[in-house]
Design a protein around this motif. Structure first.
Motif, PDB file in Angstrom:
ATOM      1  N   LEU A 118       0.864  -1.214   0.127  1.00 17.14           N
ATOM      2  CA  LEU A 118      -0.086  -0.073  -0.064  1.00 17.14           C
ATOM      3  C   LEU A 118       0.702   1.232  -0.069  1.00 17.14           C
ATOM      4  CD1 LEU A 118      -2.762  -1.148   2.393  1.00 17.14           C
ATOM      5  CD2 LEU A 118      -3.143  -0.742   0.139  1.00 17.14           C
ATOM      6  N   SER A 119       2.165   1.171   0.497  1.00 18.51           N
ATOM      7  CA  SER A 119       2.855   2.309   0.944  1.00 18.51           C
ATOM      8  C   SER A 119       3.454   2.718  -0.489  1.00 18.51           C
ATOM      9  CB  SER A 119       4.063   2.188   2.034  1.00 18.51           C
ATOM     10  OG  SER A 119       4.788   1.436   1.528  1.00 18.51           O
ATOM     11  N   ASP A 146      -0.417   4.532  -5.216  1.00 16.57           N
ATOM     12  CA  ASP A 146      -1.266   5.584  -5.082  1.00 16.57           C
ATOM     13  C   ASP A 146      -2.605   5.146  -4.661  1.00 16.57           C
ATOM     14  OD1 ASP A 146      -2.361   8.424  -5.706  1.00 16.57           O
ATOM     15  OD2 ASP A 146      -3.424   7.276  -7.243  1.00 16.57           O
ATOM     16  N   SER A 147      -3.292   5.798  -3.748  1.00 18.36           N
ATOM     17  CA  SER A 147      -4.375   5.092  -3.038  1.00 18.36           C
ATOM     18  C   SER A 147      -5.707   5.126  -4.091  1.00 18.36           C
ATOM     19  CB  SER A 147      -4.818   5.862  -1.961  1.00 18.36           C
ATOM     20  OG  SER A 147      -5.032   7.243  -2.132  1.00 18.36           O
ATOM     21  N   LEU A 148      -5.701   6.107  -5.167  1.00 19.14           N
ATOM     22  CA  LEU A 148      -6.695   6.244  -5.902  1.00 19.14           C
ATOM     23  C   LEU A 148      -6.707   5.370  -7.073  1.00 19.14           C
ATOM     24  CD1 LEU A 148      -9.375   7.615  -6.944  1.00 19.14           C
ATOM     25  CD2 LEU A 148      -7.838   9.403  -8.090  1.00 19.14           C
ATOM     26  N   GLN A 193      -3.979   2.952  -7.674  1.00 15.46           N
ATOM     27  CA  GLN A 193      -3.415   1.742  -7.657  1.00 15.46           C
ATOM     28  C   GLN A 193      -2.386   1.616  -8.298  1.00 15.46           C
ATOM     29  OE1 GLN A 193      -4.200  -0.406  -4.794  1.00 15.46           O
ATOM     30  NE2 GLN A 193      -4.967   1.628  -4.509  1.00 15.46           N
ATOM     31  N   ASN A 220       3.108   5.004  -6.651  1.00 15.40           N
ATOM     32  CA  ASN A 220       3.158   6.728  -6.268  1.00 15.40           C
ATOM     33  C   ASN A 220       4.568   7.063  -6.855  1.00 15.40           C
ATOM     34  OD1 ASN A 220       5.235   6.016  -4.427  1.00 15.40           O
ATOM     35  ND2 ASN A 220       3.714   5.742  -2.793  1.00 15.40           N
ATOM     36  N   ASP A 254     -12.455  11.442  -9.986  1.00 16.34           N
ATOM     37  CA  ASP A 254     -11.560  10.413  -9.462  1.00 16.34           C
ATOM     38  C   ASP A 254     -11.973   9.296 -10.462  1.00 16.34           C
ATOM     39  OD1 ASP A 254     -10.590  11.861  -7.458  1.00 16.34           O
ATOM     40  OD2 ASP A 254     -12.094  11.000  -5.812  1.00 16.34           O
TER      41      ASP A 254
END
Length: 426
Positions: free
Chosen positions: A137-138, A141-143, A145, A148, A193
Motif C-alpha cells: 500500500l505504501s 497511489d491510493s486512487l 493503484q 506513487n 476520481d
C-alpha cells in the motif's frame, strides 16, 4: 507443520516422533547437530525440537549456527534437556532457543508446547502478511493503484542502471490530462476520481511488457518508463494511448480541445545513459509535454535527449519569435513565451539550457525576471542572451551577476546567435 526433531537417543527419537504425529504434524528426523544443519540447507521446516546434550555439536552450538544461517527468518526452537539449572536456561535463551522441555518428556506437555509455538508461528505469519500488505500500500497511489511518485522513482532508477549496464535505450512518457480542472469543476470530484481511474486503465492497456512502469506523478499527471525502447517506440506507445483515449470517449463537454477527455504526452528517449541521468530524462520529457500542451494538446511529442538541448525564447514580437525558432530549431528544442511570469515558471519547472531574452521584457520592473532567476537556486545557473533593438555591447559588467552572459542586436545574425548559444551551453 513440519517439525525437525534433533535427537541422538534412538529411544527418545521414537517416542517423540510418535508424539509429533499424534499432535497432527509431520516429523523430520536428524540424529546430530551436523545432520540437522545439512537437512536445513535443502528442507524448509516450521519448528525444531533440539536435544541439548549431543556428541559433536551440542544443541546450543547447533542453534547458534541455525540462527546465524536463517538471518531474519524466525522459526521456533524448543530445547530438550535433562538439566534444569538456571545457568542452562540462560545459555539456551542466549543461543536462540524459545522454550524448554525437561526430560523425561510427557506426551501431554510436548503437545501443549507444540500448540503454543504453533499459535506464535501463526501470529508471526499474519503479522508478516499485514506488513507485506502495508508495504504494498505504501508503494501505491491510493486512487489509481499505480506506483506513487517515490516508488516509481526508486524502481525507475533500478531500470536506468540496468539500461546503463546493458547499453540499451530507455524512454519516459509524461502524460497530462487536458483541462482536468474544468472537468472537476463541471462534473464534480467523484466523477474526476472515476475519470482518473479509467485513464489509468487506458494507459495500462497500452503497456504490454511486465517491466514497463506506470506511476501517478501528480494530481492529473502520469509517468511511464519504457526500458529497451527508443524514441520511435516511445512515440508508438504515446500514440496508442491517445488512440485509446479516443476509443473510450469519456465525455468532457466543457473542454476547449475536444468533447471527450484527452491527454497530452511528452516523451524523451536516451540511447546512451552513461552521459545522462534519469532526472534529466524526466526533465526532457516534461519539456516535450510542455510543447505538446502549448501546440494544441491531445497530441504526443517525443524528443531524443542525446541530440537536443532546450532553449527558451522570451519575446513579445511574434515575428521575431518565429525568426528565432527557425534559426534554432534544427539544433535545439525551443520553448517560447511572451511574459516574464510564464518564463519564470518554465525555468523553474523545465530548466532550459539557455534563455534568449528580449531586452524590453528584461527592463520591465528593473529587470525583475533576471533578478528572480538569479535568486532561485534552481535557475541561477541558466545563461541569458539579451537581444535588443539598440546596441547592448556597453551593458555594465555587473549584469553577469543577474545571469546575462551575452548581448545581440536585432535583427539577430543567425551565425552569431548559434555560436553564442553553443559556447554558453557547452
Amino acid at each position: 507443520m513440519k517439525i525437525l526433531l534433533v535427537e541422538d537417543s534412538a529411544t527418545l527419537r521414537y517416542a517423540m516422533r510418535n508424539y509429533i504425529i499424534e499432535a497432527g504434524h509431520t516429523p523430520l528426523i536428524a540424529q546430530s547437530g551436523e545432520e540437522a544443519l545439512q537437512m536445513l540447507e535443502t528442507t524448509p521446516v516450521d519448528m525444531i525440537i533440539m536435544d541439548v546434550e549431543m556428541p559433536g555439536l551440542n544443541g546450543f552450538e547447533t542453534t547458534r549456527l541455525i540462527r546465524e544461517w536463517l538471518g531474519g527468518h524466525w522459526i521456533p526452537i524448543i530445547f530438550v534437556t535433562g538439566r534444569n539449572e538456571d545457568e542452562s536456561y540462560r545459555e539456551g535463551i542466549e543461543a536462540g532457543g524459545d522454550d524448554y522441555l525437561i526430560k523425561p518428556v510427557s506426551a501431554m506437555i510436548i503437545k501443549a508446547k507444540i500448540r503454543a509455538m504453533e499459535r506464535i508461528t501463526e501470529m508471526r505469519d499474519q503479522l508478516n502478511q499485514l506488513n507485506a500488505e502495508l508495504e504494498a500500500l505504501s508503494q501505491l497511489d491510493s486512487l489509481t493503484q499505480t506506483y506513487n511518485r517515490r516508488t516509481f522513482n526508486e524502481m525507475a532508477q533500478q531500470q536506468w542502471l540496468l539500461a546503463a549496464r546493458q547499453q540499451n535505450p530507455i524512454s519516459v512518457l509524461m502524460i497530462d490530462v487536458d483541462h482536468f480542472k474544468l472537468y472537476n469543476d463541471h462534473y464534480g470530484h467523484p466523477a474526476g476520481d472515476s475519470c482518473l481511474k479509467k485513464i489509468t486503465q487506458a494507459i495500462r492497456d497500452c503497456l504490454n511488457r511486465p517491466f514497463d512502469l506506470l506511476g501517478r506523478y501528480g494530481g492529473e499527471e502520469f509517468i511511464v518508463l519504457l526500458p529497451e525502447t527508443d524514441s520511435l517506440g516511445a512515440l508508438r506507445v504515446a500514440d496508442l494511448i491517445n488512440a485509446e483515449m479516443e476509443k473510450i470517449g469519456l465525455r468532457h463537454e466543457v473542454s476547449p480541445t475536444r468533447q471527450h477527455v484527452t491527454v497530452s504526452i511528452g516523451g524523451a528517449s536516451c540511447g546512451q545513459t552513461m552521459s545522462y541521468s534519469l532526472e534529466e530524462l524526466i526533465k526532457r520529457a516534461d519539456r516535450a509535454l510542455y510543447k505538446a500542451k502549448h501546440s494544441g494538446r491531445n497530441r504526443s511529442l517525443v524528443d531524443d535527449i542525446a541530440i537536443h538541448k532546450t532553449i527558451l525564447v522570451v519575446e513579445q514580437d511574434t515575428l521575431a519569435t518565429k525568426t528565432l525558432i527557425q534559426m534554432l530549431t534544427p539544433q535545439y528544442n525551443i520553448l517560447y513565451t511572451e511574459t516574464a511570469e510564464e518564463a519564470l515558471d518554465i525555468c523553474i519547472d523545465i530548466h532550459p539550457e539557455a534563455i534568449i531574452l528580449d531586452a524590453s521584457i528584461a527592463d520591465e520592473n528593473d529587470e525583475r525576471l533576471c533578478r528572480q532567476l538569479a535568486r532561485n537556486p534552481k535557475t541561477n545557473n541558466i545563461p541569458i542572451v539579451l537581444i535588443s533593438d539598440d546596441s547592448c555591447s556597453l551593458r555594465p559588467i555587473s549584469d553577469m551577476t543577474i545571469g546575462i552572459r551575452g548581448c545581440l542586436e536585432k535583427p539577430v545574425d543567425k551565425d552569431a546567435l548559434l555560436q553564442k548559444i553553443q559556447f554558453l551551453i557547452n
